[in-house]
Motif scaffolding. Structure first.
Motif, PDB file in Angstrom:
ATOM      1  N   ARG A  26      19.290  19.889  67.480  1.00 17.76           N
ATOM      2  CA  ARG A  26      19.192  20.053  68.931  1.00 17.76           C
ATOM      3  C   ARG A  26      20.201  21.103  69.375  1.00 17.76           C
ATOM      4  N   PHE A  27      19.710  22.182  69.962  1.00 18.45           N
ATOM      5  CA  PHE A  27      20.627  23.239  70.378  1.00 18.45           C
ATOM      6  C   PHE A  27      20.239  23.807  71.734  1.00 18.45           C
ATOM      7  N   GLY A  28      21.222  24.335  72.430  1.00 19.54           N
ATOM      8  CA  GLY A  28      21.006  25.046  73.675  1.00 19.54           C
ATOM      9  C   GLY A  28      21.324  26.509  73.470  1.00 19.54           C
ATOM     10  N   MET A  29      20.777  27.366  74.331  1.00 22.63           N
ATOM     11  CA  MET A  29      21.068  28.794  74.196  1.00 22.63           C
ATOM     12  C   MET A  29      21.018  29.481  75.554  1.00 22.63           C
ATOM     13  N   HIS A  30      21.826  30.497  75.672  1.00 16.60           N
ATOM     14  CA  HIS A  30      21.831  31.351  76.860  1.00 16.60           C
ATOM     15  C   HIS A  30      20.440  31.952  77.028  1.00 16.60           C
ATOM     16  N   PRO A  31      19.948  32.069  78.264  1.00 15.15           N
ATOM     17  CA  PRO A  31      18.596  32.611  78.460  1.00 15.15           C
ATOM     18  C   PRO A  31      18.398  34.005  77.881  1.00 15.15           C
ATOM     19  N   ALA A  32      19.463  34.792  77.780  1.00 13.01           N
ATOM     20  CA  ALA A  32      19.335  36.136  77.220  1.00 13.01           C
ATOM     21  C   ALA A  32      18.974  36.114  75.744  1.00 13.01           C
ATOM     22  N   LEU A  65      28.140  17.932  74.767  1.00  7.75           N
ATOM     23  CA  LEU A  65      28.438  16.510  74.941  1.00  7.75           C
ATOM     24  C   LEU A  65      27.512  15.858  75.952  1.00  7.75           C
ATOM     25  N   ASP A  66      27.245  16.544  77.063  1.00 10.38           N
ATOM     26  CA  ASP A  66      26.440  15.939  78.129  1.00 10.38           C
ATOM     27  C   ASP A  66      25.016  15.644  77.681  1.00 10.38           C
ATOM     28  N   GLU A  67      24.450  16.518  76.838  1.00  8.53           N
ATOM     29  CA  GLU A  67      23.058  16.356  76.412  1.00  8.53           C
ATOM     30  C   GLU A  67      22.932  16.009  74.928  1.00  8.53           C
ATOM     31  N   GLY A  68      24.053  15.761  74.276  1.00  7.48           N
ATOM     32  CA  GLY A  68      24.021  15.351  72.872  1.00  7.48           C
ATOM     33  C   GLY A  68      23.482  16.420  71.937  1.00  7.48           C
ATOM     34  N   LEU A  69      23.878  17.684  72.171  1.00  2.00           N
ATOM     35  CA  LEU A  69      23.393  18.788  71.346  1.00  2.00           C
ATOM     36  C   LEU A  69      24.286  18.990  70.134  1.00  2.00           C
ATOM     37  N   ASP A  70      23.687  19.537  69.078  1.00  2.42           N
ATOM     38  CA  ASP A  70      24.464  19.887  67.895  1.00  2.42           C
ATOM     39  C   ASP A  70      25.299  21.141  68.144  1.00  2.42           C
ATOM     40  N   ILE A 202      28.911  27.054  69.942  1.00  2.00           N
ATOM     41  CA  ILE A 202      29.804  25.985  70.389  1.00  2.00           C
ATOM     42  C   ILE A 202      29.348  24.675  69.770  1.00  2.00           C
ATOM     43  N   SER A 203      30.279  23.950  69.163  1.00  2.00           N
ATOM     44  CA  SER A 203      29.934  22.685  68.517  1.00  2.00           C
ATOM     45  C   SER A 203      31.027  21.650  68.776  1.00  2.00           C
ATOM     46  N   PRO A 204      30.702  20.362  68.617  1.00  2.00           N
ATOM     47  CA  PRO A 204      31.701  19.318  68.887  1.00  2.00           C
ATOM     48  C   PRO A 204      32.743  19.177  67.783  1.00  2.00           C
ATOM     49  N   THR A 205      32.465  19.727  66.611  1.00  2.00           N
ATOM     50  CA  THR A 205      33.407  19.629  65.492  1.00  2.00           C
ATOM     51  C   THR A 205      33.694  21.013  64.935  1.00  2.00           C
ATOM     52  N   HIS A 206      34.732  21.109  64.147  1.00  2.00           N
ATOM     53  CA  HIS A 206      35.084  22.388  63.527  1.00  2.00           C
ATOM     54  C   HIS A 206      33.933  22.869  62.661  1.00  2.00           C
ATOM     55  N   TRP A 207      33.804  24.193  62.571  1.00  2.00           N
ATOM     56  CA  TRP A 207      32.696  24.780  61.826  1.00  2.00           C
ATOM     57  C   TRP A 207      32.603  24.242  60.403  1.00  2.00           C
ATOM     58  N   ARG A 208      33.743  24.058  59.748  1.00  2.00           N
ATOM     59  CA  ARG A 208      33.721  23.604  58.341  1.00  2.00           C
ATOM     60  C   ARG A 208      33.216  22.172  58.228  1.00  2.00           C
ATOM     61  N   ALA A 209      33.305  21.412  59.334  1.00  2.00           N
ATOM     62  CA  ALA A 209      32.866  20.015  59.297  1.00  2.00           C
ATOM     63  C   ALA A 209      31.497  19.820  59.929  1.00  2.00           C
ATOM     64  N   SER A 210      30.849  20.904  60.351  1.00  2.00           N
ATOM     65  CA  SER A 210      29.537  20.792  60.981  1.00  2.00           C
ATOM     66  C   SER A 210      28.489  20.350  59.970  1.00  2.00           C
ATOM     67  N   SER A 211      27.389  19.832  60.475  1.00  2.00           N
ATOM     68  CA  SER A 211      26.314  19.388  59.597  1.00  2.00           C
ATOM     69  C   SER A 211      25.682  20.576  58.886  1.00  2.00           C
ATOM     70  N   ALA A 212      25.035  20.290  57.762  1.00  2.00           N
ATOM     71  CA  ALA A 212      24.405  21.359  56.982  1.00  2.00           C
ATOM     72  C   ALA A 212      23.309  22.048  57.787  1.00  2.00           C
ATOM     73  N   LYS A 213      22.562  21.282  58.587  1.00  2.00           N
ATOM     74  CA  LYS A 213      21.471  21.885  59.359  1.00  2.00           C
ATOM     75  C   LYS A 213      22.029  22.841  60.418  1.00  2.00           C
ATOM     76  N   ALA A 214      23.167  22.482  61.030  1.00  2.00           N
ATOM     77  CA  ALA A 214      23.780  23.358  62.028  1.00  2.00           C
ATOM     78  C   ALA A 214      24.311  24.624  61.365  1.00  2.00           C
ATOM     79  N   LYS A 215      24.896  24.491  60.197  1.00  2.00           N
ATOM     80  CA  LYS A 215      25.417  25.662  59.491  1.00  2.00           C
ATOM     81  C   LYS A 215      24.297  26.625  59.129  1.00  2.00           C
ATOM     82  N   ARG A 216      23.214  26.087  58.596  1.00  2.00           N
ATOM     83  CA  ARG A 216      22.083  26.941  58.223  1.00  2.00           C
ATOM     84  C   ARG A 216      21.535  27.681  59.442  1.00  2.00           C
TER      85      ARG A 216
END
Length: 226
Positions: A26-32, A65-70, A202-216
């Motif tokens: 689950r991700f959000g992105m700037h409209p641009a 945090l508000d929308e529970g995004l990765d 932007i993620s809730p945890t440090h990049w090295r601790a992010s999930s594999a799907k978020a890293k990919r």
């Protein structure tokens, strides 16, 4: 909890590509970034058959945090927060308009000529519309107050309004790259520049601790932006 999370992350990295990445991202992105990211998303899904995508349009880092995004693909300065920001690229503003509009109104060759045009701008409902554009060329700076005819409140329709001939717009280069390459929009004042802005994941945890799907996914987006 942090130690256990780090141990699990290290174990997952040790397994490497032996385990297929699965789950909903689950991700959000700037409209641009909407067009350039979604245009390449099919290739990402083909390469990661175990991942399902859910996305929203937002540039708010708080949406993590508000929308529970990765993660959120954010453009511009960052507010103070406990979230983590990983820089993945740069973007800069481009003044552009449709060919039909420029044929009728003329193509500006200096920022001062913009006062004779009409502008399409983005502004949220909770902020005052800013019609002042700043340009830099070497050691010269030029500020121009444009006549605004169209205000887009959600940011998504900025490029669409320019395509429709509403006037000159100044979106990020990522938002109009495709339309300029195809000739639907034409960039003007290309020898005058605006401030470039960083693009962050932007993620809730440090990049090295992010999930594999978020890293990919972030690796994919960084490659697309290049």
């Amino acid at each position: 909890k942090k130690i256990l999370h780090d141990l699990e992350s290290a174990e997952a990295q040790g397994r490497g590509s032996l385990a297929q990445v699965r789950g909903t991202l689950r991700f959000g992105m700037h409209p641009a970034l909407r067009h350039i990211v979604l245009a390449g998303l099919g290739a990402f899904l083909e390469a990661q058959p175990g991942i399902k995508i859910e996305t929203v349009i937002t540039n708010s880092s708080a949406a993590v945090l508000d929308e529970g995004l990765d993660l959120v693909l954010h453009i511009g300065s960052l507010p103070d927060s406990s979230l983590y920001a990983n820089p993945i690229g740069w973007t800069h503003p481009v003044v552009c308009a449709s060919a039909d509009y420029l044929t009728k109104w003329g193509e500006p060759t200096h920022p001062s000529e913009l006062v004779g045009h009409r502008a399409v701008i983005y502004a949220r409902r909770d902020e005052e519309s800013n019609n002042r554009w700043t340009f830099v060329q070497g050691d010269k700076t030029c500020n121009v107050d444009l006549p605004v005819r169209t205000v887009v409140r959600d940011g998504i329709g900025l490029v669409d309004a320019a395509l429709g001939g509403c006037g000159l717009a100044r979106p990020c280069d990522m938002a109009v790259r495709h339309w300029i390459e195809t000739g639907r929009l034409r960039a003007v004042l290309t020898d005058w520049h605006g401030d470039r802005q960083a693009i962050y994941a932007i993620s809730p945890t440090h990049w090295r601790a992010s999930s594999a799907k978020a890293k990919r996914f972030v690796e994919f987006v960084a490659a697309v932006l290049k």
